[in-house]
Design a protein around this motif. Structure first.
Motif, mmCIF file in Angstrom:
data_model
loop_
_atom_site.group_PDB
_atom_site.id
_atom_site.type_symbol
_atom_site.label_atom_id
_atom_site.label_comp_id
_atom_site.label_asym_id
_atom_site.label_seq_id
_atom_site.Cartn_x
_atom_site.Cartn_y
_atom_site.Cartn_z
ATOM 1 N N UNK A 533 0.854 -1.185 0.000
ATOM 2 C CA UNK A 533 0.000 0.000 0.000
ATOM 3 C C UNK A 533 0.891 1.236 0.000
ATOM 4 N N UNK A 534 0.570 2.179 -0.867
ATOM 5 C CA UNK A 534 1.373 3.403 -0.942
ATOM 6 C C UNK A 534 0.488 4.594 -0.603
ATOM 7 N N UNK A 535 0.819 5.328 0.414
ATOM 8 C CA UNK A 535 0.032 6.541 0.682
ATOM 9 C C UNK A 535 0.816 7.615 1.412
ATOM 10 N N UNK A 536 0.338 8.823 1.204
ATOM 11 C CA UNK A 536 1.016 10.020 1.662
ATOM 12 C C UNK A 536 0.517 10.444 3.050
ATOM 13 N N UNK A 537 0.599 9.498 4.003
ATOM 14 C CA UNK A 537 0.233 9.849 5.369
ATOM 15 C C UNK A 537 0.923 8.893 6.332
ATOM 16 N N UNK A 538 0.789 9.143 7.600
ATOM 17 C CA UNK A 538 1.532 8.392 8.619
ATOM 18 C C UNK A 538 0.882 7.062 8.986
ATOM 19 N N UNK A 539 -0.438 7.111 9.165
ATOM 20 C CA UNK A 539 -1.064 5.960 9.816
ATOM 21 C C UNK A 539 -1.718 4.992 8.838
ATOM 22 N N UNK A 553 -6.002 -8.009 4.955
ATOM 23 C CA UNK A 553 -4.833 -7.514 5.682
ATOM 24 C C UNK A 553 -3.667 -7.373 4.726
ATOM 25 N N UNK A 554 -2.981 -6.268 4.822
ATOM 26 C CA UNK A 554 -1.768 -6.067 4.024
ATOM 27 C C UNK A 554 -0.703 -5.637 5.015
ATOM 28 N N UNK A 555 0.469 -6.295 5.013
ATOM 29 C CA UNK A 555 1.429 -5.835 6.021
ATOM 30 C C UNK A 555 2.609 -5.065 5.457
ATOM 31 N N UNK A 556 2.589 -4.771 4.173
ATOM 32 C CA UNK A 556 3.718 -3.991 3.662
ATOM 33 C C UNK A 556 3.236 -2.662 3.094
ATOM 34 N N UNK A 557 3.929 -1.628 3.496
ATOM 35 C CA UNK A 557 3.455 -0.268 3.216
ATOM 36 C C UNK A 557 4.595 0.666 2.858
ATOM 37 N N UNK A 558 4.290 1.604 1.975
ATOM 38 C CA UNK A 558 5.213 2.712 1.728
ATOM 39 C C UNK A 558 4.450 3.982 2.101
ATOM 40 N N UNK A 559 5.006 4.722 3.029
ATOM 41 C CA UNK A 559 4.297 5.912 3.518
ATOM 42 C C UNK A 559 5.238 7.098 3.562
ATOM 43 N N UNK A 560 4.659 8.269 3.456
ATOM 44 C CA UNK A 560 5.463 9.481 3.495
ATOM 45 C C UNK A 560 4.613 10.571 4.127
ATOM 46 N N UNK A 561 5.203 11.334 5.012
ATOM 47 C CA UNK A 561 4.416 12.354 5.723
ATOM 48 C C UNK A 561 5.311 13.509 6.129
ATOM 49 N N UNK A 569 11.582 7.438 -7.476
ATOM 50 C CA UNK A 569 12.615 6.530 -6.983
ATOM 51 C C UNK A 569 12.375 6.142 -5.535
ATOM 52 N N UNK A 570 11.672 6.988 -4.816
ATOM 53 C CA UNK A 570 11.402 6.661 -3.419
ATOM 54 C C UNK A 570 10.457 5.474 -3.314
ATOM 55 N N UNK A 571 9.481 5.433 -4.213
ATOM 56 C CA UNK A 571 8.571 4.290 -4.214
ATOM 57 C C UNK A 571 9.327 3.051 -4.692
ATOM 58 N N UNK A 572 10.118 3.235 -5.750
ATOM 59 C CA UNK A 572 10.900 2.116 -6.289
ATOM 60 C C UNK A 572 11.805 1.517 -5.218
ATOM 61 N N UNK A 573 12.538 2.379 -4.529
ATOM 62 C CA UNK A 573 13.427 1.895 -3.469
ATOM 63 C C UNK A 573 12.653 1.192 -2.372
ATOM 64 N N UNK A 574 11.508 1.737 -2.046
ATOM 65 C CA UNK A 574 10.677 1.131 -1.013
ATOM 66 C C UNK A 574 10.278 -0.285 -1.403
ATOM 67 N N UNK A 575 9.853 -0.448 -2.650
ATOM 68 C CA UNK A 575 9.437 -1.771 -3.112
ATOM 69 C C UNK A 575 10.621 -2.738 -3.005
ATOM 70 N N UNK A 576 11.790 -2.279 -3.438
ATOM 71 C CA UNK A 576 12.963 -3.164 -3.404
ATOM 72 C C UNK A 576 13.300 -3.565 -1.968
ATOM 73 N N UNK A 577 13.313 -2.596 -1.092
ATOM 74 C CA UNK A 577 13.640 -2.916 0.307
ATOM 75 C C UNK A 577 12.628 -3.873 0.916
#
Ligand SMILES: Cc1ncc(C[n+]2csc(CCOP(=O)(O)OP(=O)(O)O)c2C)c(N)n1
Ligand code: SF4
Ligand SMILES: [Mg+2]
Lengths: 594, 304
Positions: A533-539, A553-561, A569-577
């Motif tokens: 899940x990718x979203x521009x918030x904390x929670x 249930x999804x346990x992997x997330x990319x978030x930015x706040x 590239x930030x999303x790309x790096x997140x996916x790789x990590x």
């Protein structure tokens, strides 16, 4: 620069009051008139003078979805910009600055430092804005553009101020361009030409224009960043388009005035940001109870409270879901970009008119203040308009009219004030079919239940009218990225980046929040190998909403706040990590200090 | 598109309405003796006198005993949120300026929670008539202090007496730019009917603040308290064009309390008059939706 397509990023940095917008506009006009695609993002602060403004343009021969990952050409209007950004400039890039006042510092090898002696080139012109014009002259050379193009635009821009000003500006620009020809290496690939000139707009302009096309005749607002652009557009075009535009004393007045106008059968709209929306909250429910269609836009900024007025976030989802007390139908939609925002407004008006309920558009600073090119042929200025079961003619029979008639569909034909034969009261209290209150001393549980169910039933066929989300990219993928609203563009590009790194990803962008396509989303996601899940918030507001609706249930997330939008590239790096098992919740570090 | 004035005029002369034609679908549930009854009957009479028809009128209220008004009155109505009647009504009036829009409510609704709107409505001069049933108390919530409760008044929320000075609606309205400002007394329905007729006919924002005693929760400002005090302003030499004199008379409070028309400016253009969008084409609510070809062309040109 990307090898297979032209993709070039220019950033202009300086302080508020240094006139960044003007050279920015000049460049943008050059690009779109050349038929190039464009996306601009402006990082700024809530001050009128000083601070740091960083305006980024990304130009391409293909559609651009976001402002990209890096800068190819940096224009520094002050020392602060140089100090903040020079370190991020990579080999093969250019940095333009006024060498009279700005010291470059350490640059990586291969960064071409293009200092221009502005004083000398401008015959000691004391106007501080002259360095901006000089920088534009240098740009012409580096981009491989004919100087005549700039000459034309400067003439148009300054002719109101007289021929002397025009000559002065063209003189500086030409001197700077000549100086660049003598001293700096241009880009190896001259800027190409696209097929046909493009139009360009901000998301706020698109929202406002979408309203005008939908037949909005009443617009009310109270200024609040980043929603104010809608008001400015409406105010500018109000008289030409016959739209009543009102700036009201507060957002409570805004929302209630809009609903008052809507009660007469007028298409009415209002826009604000989260704080203003908080004040509109009680009115949302009044439209729900009185069954009056209205469109309200929330352009999110980073919260809570006053928050970060000039920064972006997707943090108001639960506010929209819970806006107003009680249980009533509403529609909530989160468009993915400016063009989608434009098309969403008339679409939502048709829905709220059909279902006689409030409709909320969730935008954010990124969509609303981002400016992008758009193919003029993609703009449908004449969308379908469907007012639903609206009565606008006097009655000819003496039948008892029931404003809130308990129909099978739950939708009661709506007559507007002024008509003969339909006199009724709309109330925010619970009311019977005829509009007579069933609250206070006439409370009646049977009728109350009937009316709650009548309203609740209205939306039963709404899925026939809104498109279900679909997977973009390959059907089979190692990883599926789920986003909503404005993350569309950045996820779209991250998917492409991942492909070049050997990771097959696809993308599920979700636009309709209420109604929520539970069945389709469950079907898609339960067949995915891995979901992030990718979203521009904390929670993880959207994730938590999706889980509550689907049980997934999804346990992997990319978030930015941090206030800044995602970069691809930030999303790309997140996916790789995440795929490497390094983390479950990836929060990118935003290295650029803006 | 909707209003066929000639036909309406013809019907008007044939069907002269009576006050009872303005009775709403239900009978008022106010306490026996509540001042609001006098306001209801006065407005009904005023509408008869002005030869208005129920479908031409929109009554808009907030929340409170007094705000239940639209349900008891036969016209289009909006019974909206506490304190928000004025902006709802403004939206409706601007979107359909052919409607006669009358706003009804209480002192708490209008001067308390809705105070911000009251201030701005007055200066905006939208063509609305605002009737405030001022009982100097919160009636519906069973008796708390209101913005017009007197200093020292004991209520459920001020059991030891209010420490706040009341607001004077008349001077407030005048200072904020209202163009018709009057005070009525619900025990003088004839006088009130006359004031309401004038207020409705007035072009611009008109306030009629009415002493409308709450017989259940306000034991201070009762009919017996008002009776010896209230004096008709028209019996004095008062120039209602003189705002200073109007304020002075409105502030008289004690042995004598004046009611009547305090202030009027007849010729100030209303917001509806000033708004170019309303110059032609009738009410915006009935206009053609969507853009004309040339309008779309212009918008696109501006973007390229
Ligand atoms: C937002 C909100 N706050 C509080 C209330 C509760 N409430 C209902 S009526 C009222 C006061 C009414 O007083 P007034 O306007 O003077 O009317 P009256 O009953 O005296 O005629 C209050 C506080 C409400 N309905 N909505
Ligand atoms: S409580 Fe007071 S204001 Fe309310 S109806 Fe009774 S007398 Fe009238
Ligand atoms: Mg009261």
């Amino acid at each position: 620069m990307n090898s297979d397509k032209y993709d070039f990023v220019i950033s202009i940095g300086g302080a508020a009051g240094q006139g960044i917008a003007a050279p920015g506009d000049v460049l943008a006009w050059i690009f779109v008139r050349r038929g190039l695609h464009l996306y601009t993002y402006n990082a700024y602060q809530s001050i009128i003078r000083g601070g740091h403004i960083f305006l980024t343009f990304r130009v391409s021969t293909e559609k651009v979805y976001n402002h990209g990952d890096k800068t190819d050409l940096l224009i520094c209007l002050n020392q602060d910009t140089m100090d903040r950004h020079l370190k991020h400039m990579e080999p093969g890039s250019w940095v333009i600055y006024n060498s009279d006042t700005i010291k470059p510092g350490e640059a990586q090898d291969g960064v071409e430092l293009c200092g221009i002696p502005v004083k000398e080139l401008s015959d000691n012109n004391r106007n501080k804005l002259v360095q901006n014009t000089g920088a534009l002259g240098v740009c012409m050379h580096i981009l491989g553009l004919d100087f005549g193009i700039l000459e034309d635009i400067l003439t148009k821009q300054f002719i109101r101020k007289g021929q002397t000003v025009v000559d002065e500006n063209i003189g500086v620009a030409r001197a700077a361009c000549d100086y660049a020809v003598a001293n700096f290496t241009p880009c190896s690939e001259a800027i190409p030409e696209g097929e046909k000139p493009q139009a360009w707009w901000s998301g706020n302009e698109a929202l406002a224009m979408g309203g005008a096309c939908a037949g909005v005749k009443f617009y009310a607002a109270y200024p609040m960043s980043p929603a104010t652009g809608v008001l400015h557009w409406m105010a500018k075009y109000a008289r030409d388009l016959g739209i009543m535009v009102r700036q009201v004393e507060d957002e409570i007045g805004v929302a209630t005035m809009a609903i008052g106008a809507a009660a007469t059968g007028t298409r009415a709209m209002c826009a604000t940001s989260g704080g203003g929306f908080a004040l509109m909250t009680e009115a949302v429910g009044s439209a729900g109870m009185m069954e009056i269609p209205v469109v309200m836009i929330n352009v999110q900024r980073a919260g809570p409270s006053t928050g970060v007025p000039t920064k972006t976030e997707q943090g108001d989802l639960w506010q929209m879901l819970g806006a107003s007390q009680g249980d009533f139908p509403r529609i909530i939609v989160a468009p993915k970009d400016a063009l989608d925002a434009f098309n969403t407004v008339p679409e939502l008006f048709n829905l709220v008119d059909r279902y006689q309920c409030p409709g909320i558009i969730i935008s954010d600073l990124l969509i609303s203040e981002g400016r992008s090119s758009v193919d003029p042929d993609d703009i449908n200025f004449h969308p379908n308009i469907d007012l639903g079961e609206l009565i606008t003619k006097h009655s000819t029979n003496g039948d008892e009219y029931l404003r809130y008639k308990n129909t099978e569909s739950g939708i009661s034909p709506r007559a507007v004030p002024g008509l003969k034969g339909y006199v009724h009261v709309m109330a925010t209290d619970e009311q019977d079919e005829d509009g007579v209150l069933i609250s206070d001393e006439f409370t009646n549980p049977v009728k109350r239940r009937m009316m709650v169910e009548k309203r609740g039933r209205k939306m039963q066929d709404i899925f026939e009218h809104v498109a279900a989300p679909e997977i973009e990219g390959p059907k089979e993928a190692d990883v599926t990225l789920v986003g909503w609203g404005s993350t569309y563009g950045v996820i779209h590009e991250a998917v492409e980046q991942l492909k070049t790194e050997g990771i097959t990803a696809n993308h599920l962008p979700i636009k309709w929040i209420v109604p929520f396509h539970v069945k389709e989303i469950m079907e898609i996601l339960s067949n995915c190998k891995k979901v992030i899940m990718v979203e521009n918030n904390y929670s993880g507001q959207f994730y938590r909403y999706m889980r509550s609706e689907t049980g997934l249930n999804v346990d992997t997330h990319i978030r930015k706040y941090d206030g800044e939008p995602f970069m691809p590239h930030q999303v790309t790096n997140g996916v790789k990590e995440i795929l490497d098992g390094e983390t479950e919740v990836f929060v990118p570090e935003h290295k650029i200090m803006v | 598109m909707v209003t066929d004035t000639a036909v309406q005029e013809a019907e008007r002369t044939v069907t002269k309405l009576k006050a009872k034609d303005f009775n709403g679908k239900v009978d008022p549930d106010w306490c026996p003796g509540c001042g609001d009854f006098g306001v209801l009957s006065s407005l009904q009479k005023a509408c008869v006198d002005l030869e208005l028809h129920p479908h031409e009128i929109l009554t808009v209220s907030g929340i409170g005993c007094s705000s239940n008004f639209p349900g008891f009155f036969n016209s289009y109505g909006m019974h909206t949120l506490h304190g928000r009647a004025l902006p709802f009504a403004t939206g409706a009036k601007l979107a359909n300026h052919e409607l006669t829009v009358i706003v009804t409510g209480g002192d708490g609704d209008g001067y308390g929670i809705g105070g911000n709107h009251f201030t701005h409505l007055a200066r905006r001069n939208v063509d609305l008539t605002y009737i405030v049933m001022n009982n100097q108390i919160y009636g519906l919530t069973v008796g708390q202090t209101s913005p017009t409760s007197e200093f020292g008044m004991k209520t459920k929320s001020t059991p030891f007496g209010s420490l706040e000075t009341p607001l004077n609606p008349i001077t407030a309205a005048i200072m904020n730019g209202a163009t018709f400002v009057a005070r009525g007394y619900s025990a003088d329905p004839k006088g009130l009917t006359d004031l309401l007729c004038q207020a409705i006919q007035h072009k611009g924002f008109s306030l009629v603040d009415v002493f409308s005693p709450c017989v259940t929760f306000n034991k201070d400002n009762t009919y017996d308290w008002f009776k010896p005090r209230v004096k008709k302003l028209e019996d004095e030499e008062h120039d209602f064009h003189d705002w200073k004199a109007a304020c002075e008379q409105a502030l008289v409070w004690g042995e004598k309390i004046y009611y009547g028309k305090f202030f009027q400016v007849e010729k100030k253009p209303t917001l509806n008059d000033l708004e170019p969008v309303l110059n032609e084409g009738g009410p915006i609510c009935f206009r053609e939706l969507g853009l004309a070809k040339e309008q779309a062309k212009k918008l696109l040109e501006d973007m390229m």
